[in-house]
Design a protein around this motif. Structure first.
Motif, PDB file in Angstrom:
ATOM      1  N   LEU A 192      -3.993   7.483   2.232  1.00 45.17           N
ATOM      2  CA  LEU A 192      -2.987   7.577   3.299  1.00 45.17           C
ATOM      3  C   LEU A 192      -1.767   8.371   2.820  1.00 45.17           C
ATOM      4  N   SER A 193      -1.329   8.089   1.590  1.00 44.82           N
ATOM      5  CA  SER A 193      -0.171   8.813   1.033  1.00 44.82           C
ATOM      6  C   SER A 193      -0.444  10.315   1.012  1.00 44.82           C
ATOM      7  N   GLY A 194      -1.630  10.677   0.553  1.00 48.31           N
ATOM      8  CA  GLY A 194      -1.976  12.096   0.462  1.00 48.31           C
ATOM      9  C   GLY A 194      -2.026  12.761   1.826  1.00 48.31           C
ATOM     10  N   LEU A 221       4.743   0.575   0.069  1.00 52.41           N
ATOM     11  CA  LEU A 221       3.360   0.126   0.207  1.00 52.41           C
ATOM     12  C   LEU A 221       2.607   0.246  -1.119  1.00 52.41           C
ATOM     13  N   ARG A 222       3.000   1.226  -1.942  1.00 53.15           N
ATOM     14  CA  ARG A 222       2.357   1.395  -3.245  1.00 53.15           C
ATOM     15  C   ARG A 222       2.863   0.356  -4.246  1.00 53.15           C
ATOM     16  N   ASP A 223       4.020  -0.225  -3.971  1.00 50.97           N
ATOM     17  CA  ASP A 223       4.671  -1.169  -4.881  1.00 50.97           C
ATOM     18  C   ASP A 223       4.080  -2.571  -4.684  1.00 50.97           C
ATOM     19  N   ALA A 224       3.388  -3.057  -5.693  1.00 50.01           N
ATOM     20  CA  ALA A 224       2.699  -4.345  -5.576  1.00 50.01           C
ATOM     21  C   ALA A 224       3.672  -5.515  -5.410  1.00 50.01           C
ATOM     22  N   GLU A 233      -6.620   7.883  11.085  1.00 48.09           N
ATOM     23  CA  GLU A 233      -7.883   7.424  10.494  1.00 48.09           C
ATOM     24  C   GLU A 233      -7.626   6.790   9.122  1.00 48.09           C
ATOM     25  N   ALA A 234      -6.777   7.434   8.319  1.00 49.72           N
ATOM     26  CA  ALA A 234      -6.446   6.893   6.998  1.00 49.72           C
ATOM     27  C   ALA A 234      -5.633   5.601   7.133  1.00 49.72           C
ATOM     28  N   LEU A 235      -4.779   5.557   8.152  1.00 45.44           N
ATOM     29  CA  LEU A 235      -3.994   4.344   8.416  1.00 45.44           C
ATOM     30  C   LEU A 235      -4.903   3.182   8.802  1.00 45.44           C
ATOM     31  N   LEU A 236      -5.906   3.474   9.633  1.00 47.05           N
ATOM     32  CA  LEU A 236      -6.837   2.431  10.074  1.00 47.05           C
ATOM     33  C   LEU A 236      -7.519   1.769   8.884  1.00 47.05           C
ATOM     34  N   SER A 266      -5.662  -0.210  -2.877  1.00 45.78           N
ATOM     35  CA  SER A 266      -5.004   0.888  -3.605  1.00 45.78           C
ATOM     36  C   SER A 266      -5.606   2.233  -3.221  1.00 45.78           C
ATOM     37  N   ASP A 267      -6.936   2.276  -3.156  1.00 47.79           N
ATOM     38  CA  ASP A 267      -7.607   3.536  -2.800  1.00 47.79           C
ATOM     39  C   ASP A 267      -7.219   3.987  -1.399  1.00 47.79           C
ATOM     40  N   ALA A 268      -7.185   3.048  -0.468  1.00 45.17           N
ATOM     41  CA  ALA A 268      -6.838   3.382   0.926  1.00 45.17           C
ATOM     42  C   ALA A 268      -5.388   3.852   1.028  1.00 45.17           C
TER      43      ALA A 268
END
Ligand SMILES: [Fe+2]
Ligand SMILES: [Fe+2]
Length: 179
Positions: A112-114, A33-36, A89-92, A106-108
């Motif tokens: 979520l990763s954290g 998901l982080r990989d563009a 909540e972070a997933l939403l 990217s911020d979301a």
């Protein structure tokens, strides 16, 4: 060819091994998901499905059984459920964003990763370690079957759909699991 999605659908096993395999899958999907260069739309849908299915199966079968066996305390189990709510909540936030190439996305994803990485570490340390010590192989195998059956039911019911994730977040707010 891009990232190939595989939701890993085993049918039996020791519940601790199954949970750990899912945790590795979450890490893999978060990395994708982080990989563009990934198909992020597809990856977030897959991640949503397995994250929700896994958390629901833990809350319905694994946590209650470990509580009953006194393998984990009430505090650890409740804290685990709060962290599932925070994860949802972070997933939403990730699911609600239209575009996947934006700074907001990217911020979301970073949040979520954290949130997820924090929960995986804590669950492995405070819930899976005592479960390994206190619960025998037979119970862990039985729990494995229940965990997988619920996980499968959830995925088939489209548990990662944004409407369902929203419903879970609303429920957690009402129950005071989220600030
Ligand atoms: Fe877990
Ligand atoms: Fe969990």
């Amino acid at each position: 060819m891009g990232y190939v999605l595989d939701l890993h659908r085993p049918v039996a096993g020791d519940v601790i091994d199954l949970i750990l395999a899912d945790h590795r899958l979450f890490e893999e999907l978060l990395r994708a998901l982080r990989d563009a260069s990934s198909d992020r739309d597809q990856v977030r849908a897959a991640l949503a499905a397995v994250l929700v299915a896994h958390a629901e199966a833990e809350e319905k079968y694994v946590y209650p059984k470990l509580r009953k066996r006194d393998a984990v305390g009430e505090e650890e189990a409740e804290h685990g459920e709060e962290e599932h709510a925070e994860g949802h909540e972070a997933l939403l936030k990730v699911l609600e964003l239209k575009g996947t190439g934006t700074k907001a996305f990217s911020d979301a994803v970073e949040e979520l990763s954290g949130t997820i990485n924090h929960h995986l570490a804590e669950e492995e340390l405070t819930i899976l370690n005592p479960a390994r010590d206190e619960v025998g192989p037979q119970v862990r195998a039985e729990l494995g079957r229940q965990f997988l059956a619920e996980r499968q039911r959830q995925i088939e019911a489209d548990c990662g759909h944004i409407d369902n994730v929203r419903r879970l977040v609303e429920r957690a707010k009402k129950e005071g699991q989220l600030d």
